[in-house]
Design a protein around this motif. Structure first.
Motif, PDB file in Angstrom:
ATOM      1  N   TRP A 170       0.713  -1.651   0.069  1.00  0.00           N
ATOM      2  CA  TRP A 170      -0.084   0.423  -0.275  1.00  0.00           C
ATOM      3  C   TRP A 170       1.117   1.591   0.110  1.00  0.00           C
ATOM      4  N   SER A 171       0.080   2.061  -0.213  1.00  0.00           N
ATOM      5  CA  SER A 171       0.929   3.771  -0.157  1.00  0.00           C
ATOM      6  C   SER A 171       0.341   4.721   0.330  1.00  0.00           C
ATOM      7  N   ILE A 172       0.785   5.769   1.113  1.00  0.00           N
ATOM      8  CA  ILE A 172      -0.277   7.134   1.156  1.00  0.00           C
ATOM      9  C   ILE A 172       0.140   8.019   0.867  1.00  0.00           C
ATOM     10  N   TYR A 173      -0.085   9.135   0.602  1.00  0.00           N
ATOM     11  CA  TYR A 173       0.267  10.277  -0.495  1.00  0.00           C
ATOM     12  C   TYR A 173      -0.328  11.348   0.329  1.00  0.00           C
ATOM     13  N   THR A 174       0.655  12.137  -0.239  1.00  0.00           N
ATOM     14  CA  THR A 174       0.095  13.989  -0.442  1.00  0.00           C
ATOM     15  C   THR A 174       0.940  14.897  -1.548  1.00  0.00           C
ATOM     16  N   ASN A 175       0.602  15.842  -1.769  1.00  0.00           N
ATOM     17  CA  ASN A 175       1.061  16.192  -3.285  1.00  0.00           C
ATOM     18  C   ASN A 175       2.698  16.004  -3.559  1.00  0.00           C
ATOM     19  N   ASP A 176       3.217  16.259  -2.225  1.00  0.00           N
ATOM     20  CA  ASP A 176       4.467  15.879  -2.618  1.00  0.00           C
ATOM     21  C   ASP A 176       5.246  14.704  -1.519  1.00  0.00           C
ATOM     22  N   LYS A 177       4.214  13.865  -1.059  1.00  0.00           N
ATOM     23  CA  LYS A 177       4.979  12.828  -0.747  1.00  0.00           C
ATOM     24  C   LYS A 177       3.994  11.217  -0.975  1.00  0.00           C
ATOM     25  N   VAL A 178       5.021  10.602  -0.837  1.00  0.00           N
ATOM     26  CA  VAL A 178       4.374   8.909  -1.820  1.00  0.00           C
ATOM     27  C   VAL A 178       5.769   7.778  -0.375  1.00  0.00           C
ATOM     28  N   PHE A 179       4.430   7.314   0.022  1.00  0.00           N
ATOM     29  CA  PHE A 179       5.314   6.348   1.245  1.00  0.00           C
ATOM     30  C   PHE A 179       4.125   5.723   2.052  1.00  0.00           C
ATOM     31  N   SER A 180       5.278   4.274   2.240  1.00  0.00           N
ATOM     32  CA  SER A 180       4.245   2.845   2.427  1.00  0.00           C
ATOM     33  C   SER A 180       3.646   3.045   4.116  1.00  0.00           C
ATOM     34  N   ASP A 181       4.999   3.916   5.566  1.00  0.00           N
ATOM     35  CA  ASP A 181       4.236   3.424   6.703  1.00  0.00           C
ATOM     36  C   ASP A 181       4.124   5.251   7.033  1.00  0.00           C
ATOM     37  N   GLY A 182       3.569   5.771   8.056  1.00  0.00           N
ATOM     38  CA  GLY A 182       3.358   6.992   7.943  1.00  0.00           C
ATOM     39  C   GLY A 182       1.971   7.142   8.217  1.00  0.00           C
ATOM     40  N   VAL A 183       1.656   8.371   8.055  1.00  0.00           N
ATOM     41  CA  VAL A 183       0.714   9.481   8.394  1.00  0.00           C
ATOM     42  C   VAL A 183       0.098  10.261   7.620  1.00  0.00           C
ATOM     43  N   ALA A 184      -0.934  10.363   7.594  1.00  0.00           N
ATOM     44  CA  ALA A 184      -1.597  11.215   6.196  1.00  0.00           C
ATOM     45  C   ALA A 184      -2.949  12.854   6.768  1.00  0.00           C
ATOM     46  N   VAL A 185      -2.834  14.032   7.333  1.00  0.00           N
ATOM     47  CA  VAL A 185      -4.352  14.564   7.544  1.00  0.00           C
ATOM     48  C   VAL A 185      -4.475  15.513   7.009  1.00  0.00           C
ATOM     49  N   ALA A 186      -5.835  15.762   7.090  1.00  0.00           N
ATOM     50  CA  ALA A 186      -6.805  17.216   6.359  1.00  0.00           C
ATOM     51  C   ALA A 186      -7.211  17.188   7.178  1.00  0.00           C
ATOM     52  N   PHE A 187      -6.611  18.243   8.030  1.00  0.00           N
ATOM     53  CA  PHE A 187      -8.082  19.884   9.141  1.00  0.00           C
ATOM     54  C   PHE A 187      -8.649  20.330   8.500  1.00  0.00           C
ATOM     55  N   PHE A 188     -10.112  19.996   8.767  1.00  0.00           N
ATOM     56  CA  PHE A 188     -10.756  20.807   7.819  1.00  0.00           C
ATOM     57  C   PHE A 188     -10.974  22.495   8.568  1.00  0.00           C
ATOM     58  N   TYR A 189     -11.374  23.277   9.091  1.00  0.00           N
ATOM     59  CA  TYR A 189     -11.644  24.692   9.503  1.00  0.00           C
ATOM     60  C   TYR A 189     -13.022  25.408   8.891  1.00  0.00           C
ATOM     61  N   THR A 190     -14.082  24.749   8.934  1.00  0.00           N
ATOM     62  CA  THR A 190     -15.408  25.339   8.663  1.00  0.00           C
ATOM     63  C   THR A 190     -16.275  25.391   9.669  1.00  0.00           C
ATOM     64  N   ASP A 191     -17.464  26.043   9.216  1.00  0.00           N
ATOM     65  CA  ASP A 191     -18.247  26.395  10.099  1.00  0.00           C
ATOM     66  C   ASP A 191     -19.688  25.282   9.576  1.00  0.00           C
ATOM     67  N   LYS A 192     -19.568  24.818   8.669  1.00  0.00           N
ATOM     68  CA  LYS A 192     -20.483  23.405   8.267  1.00  0.00           C
ATOM     69  C   LYS A 192     -20.691  22.230   9.060  1.00  0.00           C
ATOM     70  N   LYS A 193     -22.076  21.825   8.961  1.00  0.00           N
ATOM     71  CA  LYS A 193     -21.676  20.471   9.711  1.00  0.00           C
ATOM     72  C   LYS A 193     -20.901  19.248   9.270  1.00  0.00           C
ATOM     73  N   MET A 194     -20.665  18.303   9.796  1.00  0.00           N
ATOM     74  CA  MET A 194     -19.944  17.224   9.273  1.00  0.00           C
ATOM     75  C   MET A 194     -21.010  15.531  10.623  1.00  0.00           C
ATOM     76  N   ALA A 195     -20.818  14.922   9.553  1.00  0.00           N
ATOM     77  CA  ALA A 195     -21.791  13.803  10.310  1.00  0.00           C
ATOM     78  C   ALA A 195     -20.779  12.449   9.699  1.00  0.00           C
ATOM     79  N   ASN A 196     -20.434  11.554  10.829  1.00  0.00           N
ATOM     80  CA  ASN A 196     -19.937  10.408  10.615  1.00  0.00           C
ATOM     81  C   ASN A 196     -20.722   9.158  11.604  1.00  0.00           C
ATOM     82  N   VAL A 197     -20.508   8.509  10.618  1.00  0.00           N
ATOM     83  CA  VAL A 197     -21.257   6.729  11.360  1.00  0.00           C
ATOM     84  C   VAL A 197     -19.712   5.690  11.575  1.00  0.00           C
ATOM     85  N   PHE A 198     -19.694   5.502  12.198  1.00  0.00           N
ATOM     86  CA  PHE A 198     -18.762   4.428  12.535  1.00  0.00           C
ATOM     87  C   PHE A 198     -19.456   3.083  12.833  1.00  0.00           C
TER      88      PHE A 198
END
Length: 388
Positions: A170-198
């Motif tokens: 497997w691979s994880i990637y962002t604009n300038d990085k590709v790797f198999s072991d690690g982490v990537a995140v996207a932080f959302f700054y917004t007033d709009k609601k998000m709903a997640n069912v886990f």
């Protein structure tokens, strides 16, 4: 107003896959705030990213390889050439900071570092409203702890990178990085609601016991003082020889294990992945001694039907019009569903009611339920709706 599009391609050329997918995903988007990109281990991931960036420009990209396919409104997408799918979000009132890093020496410290970088990328010093995470299938809990060290308890959604055969390709990637072991995140700054069912959408059986011995964090040695495989065999009536090695992964898809959170609101599924010769099981998420473990059950029909029901529940939780859906579905569940995966695609399309969505197949899922703690599981669904 949030607007989204989904584009996909199975072109024989990886660069073209990325470019074609991105071109469709950005149609009529004034400014792309983030692009979720999922592709195949059969593709040249670097070339896919190059093609996508040719259309997306400097828009933040985040994603991972998906197990065997993706689901979009047109259906289940897979091919001998691989596949690429992109969901792009545009919203003048949304700001998204994306950051990533290979594992490093300490996953928790790496989590802290990517959290700080994501805030910096967004031009903020405060915690986001919610965040998306993708990591390698090994130490997801430690990455979450590191992120929370920086921003506190903010709702998470997402899933772990996957390949087609649990080989670690497997691979994880962002604009300038590709790797198999690690982490990537996207932080959302917004007033709009998000709903997640886990949810695992499994039901409890009467079989339960106490974890009495583990090795490391993810090897289940004993339940009630009995070897894990022997106890599981007694519970399910399956022969121990049929639970050896990789057989265990498939044998447990419809009958996995589960652990309850401290209030009993969530049962996080624990997928037994490999049966060891000493009777222990390798598990796809962390364990703790002196906690109860439950044998869960669901038929293939129930696994399929749970997808439509979960998206319906997500809409109910959102309570307003959705502008996009990011649907994280365990790759192990997909394996158990097999050739009936088109039935899942039909259910998701029906419940999405024309709203763009993309489904990625992962080897670990993340979410939170009813004010509990951010956590991880396997064989689960993490369905997220973004308010329009």
């Amino acid at each position: 107003m949030l607007k989204s599009n989904v584009g996909w391609s199975t072109n024989v050329d990886s660069y073209t896959q990325g470019k074609e997918s991105a071109a469709k995903a950005v149609v009529d988007l004034i400014q792309t705030k983030v692009a979720f990109l999922y592709t195949s281990v059969d593709c040249n991931v670097e070339k896919v990213l190059e093609g996508a960036k040719a259309e997306l420009g400097t828009a933040p990209i985040i994603g991972c390889t998906s197990s065997a396919g993706i689901i979009v409104p047109e259906g289940f997408i897979s091919s001998e050439n691989g596949f690429t799918g992109i969901m792009a979000l545009g919203d003048p009132d949304m700001n998204v900071g994306v950051a990533s890093s290979p594992r490093g020496d300490d996953p928790r410290e790496t989590g802290r570092r990517v959290a700080k970088e994501a805030m910096q990328k967004a031009g903020r010093t405060d915690a986001p409203a919610y965040f998306y995470m993708v990591a390698s299938p090994a130490e997801e809990e430690f990455y979450i702890k590191g992120i929370e060290d920086v921003i506190g308890r903010v709702p998470v959604f997402g899933g772990s990178a996957a390949d087609n055969t649990v080989e670690g390709k497997w691979s994880i990637y962002t604009n300038d990085k590709v790797f198999s072991d690690g982490v990537a995140v996207a932080f959302f700054y917004t007033d709009k609601k998000m709903a997640n069912v886990f949810t695992g959408a499994y039901h409890e059986t009467t079989n339960s016991g106490v974890i009495t011995k583990i090795k490391g964090k993810r090897t289940l040695m004993e339940i009630d003082g009995v070897s894990a495989i022997k106890k599981y065999s007694t519970w399910t009536g399956k022969k121990m020889k049929d639970l050896e090695g990789n057989n265990l992964l498939v044998a447990t898809i419809t009958a996995p294990l589960g652990v309850k959170d401290r209030l009993g609101d969530l049962i996080a599924i624990r997928h037994p992945m490999y049966g060891n010769k000493d009777g222990s099981m390798n598990i796809g998420a962390n364990l703790a001694v002196n906690t109860a473990v439950i044998q869960m059950e669901a038929s293939v029909d129930e696994l399929i039907n749970s997808t439509g029901k979960t998206l319906k529940e997500t809409n109910k939780m959102l309570g307003e019009d959705a502008g996009a859906y990011l649907l994280v579905h365990c790759g192990g569940r997909r394996l158990g569903i097999g050739d009936r995966i088109d039935e899942v695609a039909k259910q998701l399309k029906k419940e999405a009611k024309g709203v763009p969505f993309i489904t990625v197949f992962t080897f670990g899922e993340y979410g939170v339920k009813d004010h509990g703690a951010n956590t991880t599981g396997g064989l689960m669904l993490s369905f997220t709706a973004f308010a329009k």
